[in-house]
Write a protein that holds these residues in place. Sequence first.
Motif, mmCIF file in Angstrom:
data_model
loop_
_atom_site.group_PDB
_atom_site.id
_atom_site.type_symbol
_atom_site.label_atom_id
_atom_site.label_comp_id
_atom_site.label_asym_id
_atom_site.label_seq_id
_atom_site.Cartn_x
_atom_site.Cartn_y
_atom_site.Cartn_z
ATOM 1 N N LEU A 111 90.295 -16.617 61.756
ATOM 2 C CA LEU A 111 88.830 -16.642 61.938
ATOM 3 C C LEU A 111 88.377 -18.100 61.918
ATOM 4 O O LEU A 111 87.516 -18.508 62.696
ATOM 5 C CB LEU A 111 88.133 -15.837 60.842
ATOM 6 C CG LEU A 111 88.439 -14.345 60.849
ATOM 7 C CD1 LEU A 111 87.678 -13.645 59.723
ATOM 8 C CD2 LEU A 111 88.093 -13.713 62.195
ATOM 9 N N ASN A 113 89.392 -21.190 63.272
ATOM 10 C CA ASN A 113 90.318 -21.474 64.367
ATOM 11 C C ASN A 113 89.914 -22.756 65.115
ATOM 12 O O ASN A 113 89.126 -22.707 66.057
ATOM 13 C CB ASN A 113 90.337 -20.277 65.331
ATOM 14 C CG ASN A 113 91.330 -20.494 66.457
ATOM 15 O OD1 ASN A 113 91.874 -21.590 66.617
ATOM 16 N ND2 ASN A 113 91.566 -19.464 67.252
ATOM 17 N N ASP A 171 89.010 -28.743 67.902
ATOM 18 C CA ASP A 171 87.656 -29.086 67.461
ATOM 19 C C ASP A 171 87.662 -28.878 65.949
ATOM 20 O O ASP A 171 87.806 -27.752 65.474
ATOM 21 C CB ASP A 171 86.646 -28.149 68.135
ATOM 22 C CG ASP A 171 85.222 -28.324 67.608
ATOM 23 O OD1 ASP A 171 85.060 -28.687 66.426
ATOM 24 O OD2 ASP A 171 84.273 -28.072 68.373
ATOM 25 N N ALA A 174 84.672 -27.597 61.780
ATOM 26 C CA ALA A 174 84.515 -26.727 60.609
ATOM 27 C C ALA A 174 85.305 -27.200 59.396
ATOM 28 O O ALA A 174 85.241 -26.565 58.340
ATOM 29 C CB ALA A 174 84.947 -25.300 60.962
ATOM 30 N N LYS A 177 84.433 -32.529 58.102
ATOM 31 C CA LYS A 177 83.499 -33.075 57.120
ATOM 32 C C LYS A 177 84.082 -32.897 55.716
ATOM 33 O O LYS A 177 84.017 -33.798 54.878
ATOM 34 C CB LYS A 177 82.169 -32.343 57.250
ATOM 35 C CG LYS A 177 81.017 -33.100 56.715
ATOM 36 C CD LYS A 177 79.658 -32.429 56.895
ATOM 37 C CE LYS A 177 79.610 -31.089 57.553
ATOM 38 N NZ LYS A 177 78.343 -30.392 57.466
ATOM 39 N N SER A 241 78.054 -22.653 55.082
ATOM 40 C CA SER A 241 77.961 -22.516 56.540
ATOM 41 C C SER A 241 76.794 -21.587 56.822
ATOM 42 O O SER A 241 76.695 -20.520 56.206
ATOM 43 C CB SER A 241 79.236 -21.888 57.112
ATOM 44 O OG SER A 241 80.201 -22.890 57.321
ATOM 45 N N ARG A 246 72.892 -25.655 63.714
ATOM 46 C CA ARG A 246 72.787 -26.066 65.121
ATOM 47 C C ARG A 246 72.610 -24.783 65.909
ATOM 48 O O ARG A 246 73.476 -23.914 65.908
ATOM 49 C CB ARG A 246 74.060 -26.809 65.536
ATOM 50 C CG ARG A 246 74.257 -28.098 64.756
ATOM 51 C CD ARG A 246 75.625 -28.674 64.953
ATOM 52 N NE ARG A 246 75.840 -29.097 66.317
ATOM 53 C CZ ARG A 246 77.039 -29.159 66.890
ATOM 54 N NH1 ARG A 246 78.111 -28.807 66.204
ATOM 55 N NH2 ARG A 246 77.173 -29.551 68.127
ATOM 56 N N HIS A 257 76.201 -22.163 66.216
ATOM 57 C CA HIS A 257 77.459 -22.881 66.500
ATOM 58 C C HIS A 257 78.722 -22.342 65.841
ATOM 59 O O HIS A 257 79.774 -22.950 65.951
ATOM 60 C CB HIS A 257 77.278 -24.365 66.136
ATOM 61 C CG HIS A 257 77.166 -24.608 64.658
ATOM 62 N ND1 HIS A 257 77.741 -25.687 64.031
ATOM 63 C CD2 HIS A 257 76.551 -23.912 63.689
ATOM 64 C CE1 HIS A 257 77.481 -25.649 62.746
ATOM 65 N NE2 HIS A 257 76.749 -24.581 62.508
ATOM 66 N N ILE A 259 81.440 -19.711 66.043
ATOM 67 C CA ILE A 259 81.890 -18.776 67.077
ATOM 68 C C ILE A 259 82.932 -17.821 66.500
ATOM 69 O O ILE A 259 83.911 -18.241 65.879
ATOM 70 C CB ILE A 259 82.509 -19.553 68.272
ATOM 71 C CG1 ILE A 259 81.567 -20.694 68.742
ATOM 72 C CG2 ILE A 259 82.850 -18.604 69.418
ATOM 73 C CD1 ILE A 259 80.227 -20.260 69.266
ATOM 74 N N ASP A 284 85.276 -26.111 53.062
ATOM 75 C CA ASP A 284 84.607 -26.197 54.370
ATOM 76 C C ASP A 284 85.158 -25.125 55.316
ATOM 77 O O ASP A 284 84.410 -24.322 55.900
ATOM 78 C CB ASP A 284 84.852 -27.606 54.947
ATOM 79 C CG ASP A 284 83.930 -27.932 56.102
ATOM 80 O OD1 ASP A 284 83.139 -27.070 56.515
ATOM 81 O OD2 ASP A 284 84.021 -29.071 56.616
ATOM 82 N N THR A 288 83.262 -21.376 56.738
ATOM 83 C CA THR A 288 83.195 -20.965 58.144
ATOM 84 C C THR A 288 83.895 -19.613 58.337
ATOM 85 O O THR A 288 83.361 -18.710 58.987
ATOM 86 C CB THR A 288 83.850 -22.041 59.036
ATOM 87 O OG1 THR A 288 83.263 -23.307 58.717
ATOM 88 C CG2 THR A 288 83.654 -21.739 60.508
ATOM 89 N N ILE A 292 82.246 -15.752 59.368
ATOM 90 C CA ILE A 292 82.661 -14.912 60.507
ATOM 91 C C ILE A 292 83.177 -13.559 60.014
ATOM 92 O O ILE A 292 82.909 -12.518 60.626
ATOM 93 C CB ILE A 292 83.739 -15.646 61.344
ATOM 94 C CG1 ILE A 292 83.165 -16.953 61.901
ATOM 95 C CG2 ILE A 292 84.246 -14.760 62.473
ATOM 96 C CD1 ILE A 292 84.216 -17.911 62.430
HETATM 97 P P1 ADP Z 1 78.612 -27.166 59.576
HETATM 98 O O1 ADP Z 1 79.164 -28.146 60.550
HETATM 99 O O2 ADP Z 1 77.180 -26.849 59.774
HETATM 100 O O3 ADP Z 1 78.981 -27.467 58.162
HETATM 101 P P2 ADP Z 1 80.795 -25.312 59.854
HETATM 102 O O4 ADP Z 1 81.582 -25.980 58.804
HETATM 103 O O5 ADP Z 1 80.746 -23.822 59.751
HETATM 104 O O6 ADP Z 1 79.309 -25.784 59.912
HETATM 105 O O7 ADP Z 1 81.430 -25.734 61.250
HETATM 106 C C1 ADP Z 1 80.919 -25.300 62.472
HETATM 107 C C2 ADP Z 1 81.574 -26.115 63.570
HETATM 108 O O8 ADP Z 1 82.959 -25.766 63.647
HETATM 109 C C3 ADP Z 1 81.007 -25.851 64.945
HETATM 110 O O9 ADP Z 1 79.996 -26.765 65.271
HETATM 111 C C4 ADP Z 1 82.240 -26.020 65.841
HETATM 112 O O10 ADP Z 1 82.462 -27.392 66.094
HETATM 113 C C5 ADP Z 1 83.363 -25.528 64.978
HETATM 114 N N1 ADP Z 1 83.627 -24.073 65.076
HETATM 115 C C6 ADP Z 1 82.859 -23.077 65.586
HETATM 116 N N2 ADP Z 1 83.443 -21.880 65.446
HETATM 117 C C7 ADP Z 1 84.621 -22.110 64.802
HETATM 118 C C8 ADP Z 1 85.698 -21.270 64.361
HETATM 119 N N3 ADP Z 1 85.680 -19.948 64.510
HETATM 120 N N4 ADP Z 1 86.746 -21.872 63.765
HETATM 121 C C9 ADP Z 1 86.806 -23.208 63.584
HETATM 122 N N5 ADP Z 1 85.829 -24.039 63.981
HETATM 123 C C10 ADP Z 1 84.745 -23.512 64.577
#
Ligand code: ADP
Length: 347
Positions: A111, A113, A171, A174, A177, A241, A246, A257, A259, A284, A288, A292
């Motif tokens: 989840l 990912n 990417d 998540a 940071k 989260s 966003r 944001h 997914i 972190d 996320t 999900i």
């Molecule tokens: P924030 O950045 O507000 O702390 P998150 O830690 O939940 O929020 O991260 C969200 C970011 O992670 C999204 O902007 C995107 O770049 C990425 N992301 C979105 N969906 C997923 C997912 N299912 N798994 C990993 N990264 C994701």
Amino acid sequence: MKRLGLISLLLILLLTSGCLGKNPATSERILAFGTLIDVTIVETPRGEATKAMEQLQQLFARLHRDWHAWEEGPLQQTNQQLQAGTWFTPSPQVLPLLKLSIPLTEASEHLFNPALGRLVDLWGFQGRPGNCTQLPQPAQIQALLQQNPRLSDLQWQGDQLRSNNSALRLDFGAVGKGYGIDLAIDLLRQLGIRNAMVNAGGDLRAIGHRSGRPWRIGIKHPNGNVLGALEISGDESVFTSGNYERRYYCDGKLYHHIIDPRSGHPSVGTDSVTVIHSDAATADAAATALFIAGPDHWPGIAQSMGIGQVALLDNQGNLYLTPEMEKRLKLLNDRVRIRVVDIAPAE
Ligand code: ADP
Ligand code: MG
């Protein structure tokens, strides 16, 4: 006699305010990862704290460049190399983040990912801002879902790496940071600092205490108010989260944001999740993943990720709390219905 009383009163005031005897707090704001990071250092001579702040500025500037998902830099280069499908030596700037993410994806049943960069981009959360005239076509989402990119599509041979899935694009939005905050705390500790907080808009790690008292922090409610307050001391990370960070609306429908890798769409059912854990990277990624997983499935994922302290607010106003979180969270919002859910984390 009266004068003596006045002097001792002044002395007490000065001592408790931290202006005499102890070193006062030093605070600074650093812009990185698209957010403002507030660093507070206490009980450290001003000169040392200022030097530490300079080093943190440099660290965050470097990490911001190294891990940027759509601007030129080491991560973009890694993504190009993965896309090529041939063996390459991954950048040392990206490798640690990639390696620590692998067990987190597995524990979260994928989840969480970070291989989903293409989907994140399709929904307009990389560079191009999302808008209603450019919503992804169902066929585009379907094609990516079929290819099902995951970190388990990476092949390793010694220090060489390649991807056998052309849909895989990294990417680390998540988890980056969180890991960045872990590295910041490591740096502060190396500099001999024992009491500090690194807070990126409510996502934070704190060590030690704030002049003899616990650090006190607020947890945001998705509607912009405060959901509750927490006291932390020792060494803990608190990450949230939410679907309010966003986002955009089309015909009254919310697109945010985070997914869901199963549907390819922004995740539905949860409004926000807060977790407390020792290290910030795990906190972190877990926030996320649990977002999900949603109100029905979060306990199992929390258990496999080793997370014992969770607060999940669903879109019906239910606030699910683990018993440990219930003990600690001082609720400042009486509109929520509390549901305490016992899980036995595998810690
Ligand atoms: P924030 O950045 O507000 O702390 P998150 O830690 O939940 O929020 O991260 C969200 C970011 O992670 C999204 O902007 C995107 O770049 C990425 N992301 C979105 N969906 C997923 C997912 N299912 N798994 C990993 N990264 C994701
Ligand atoms: Mg996260």
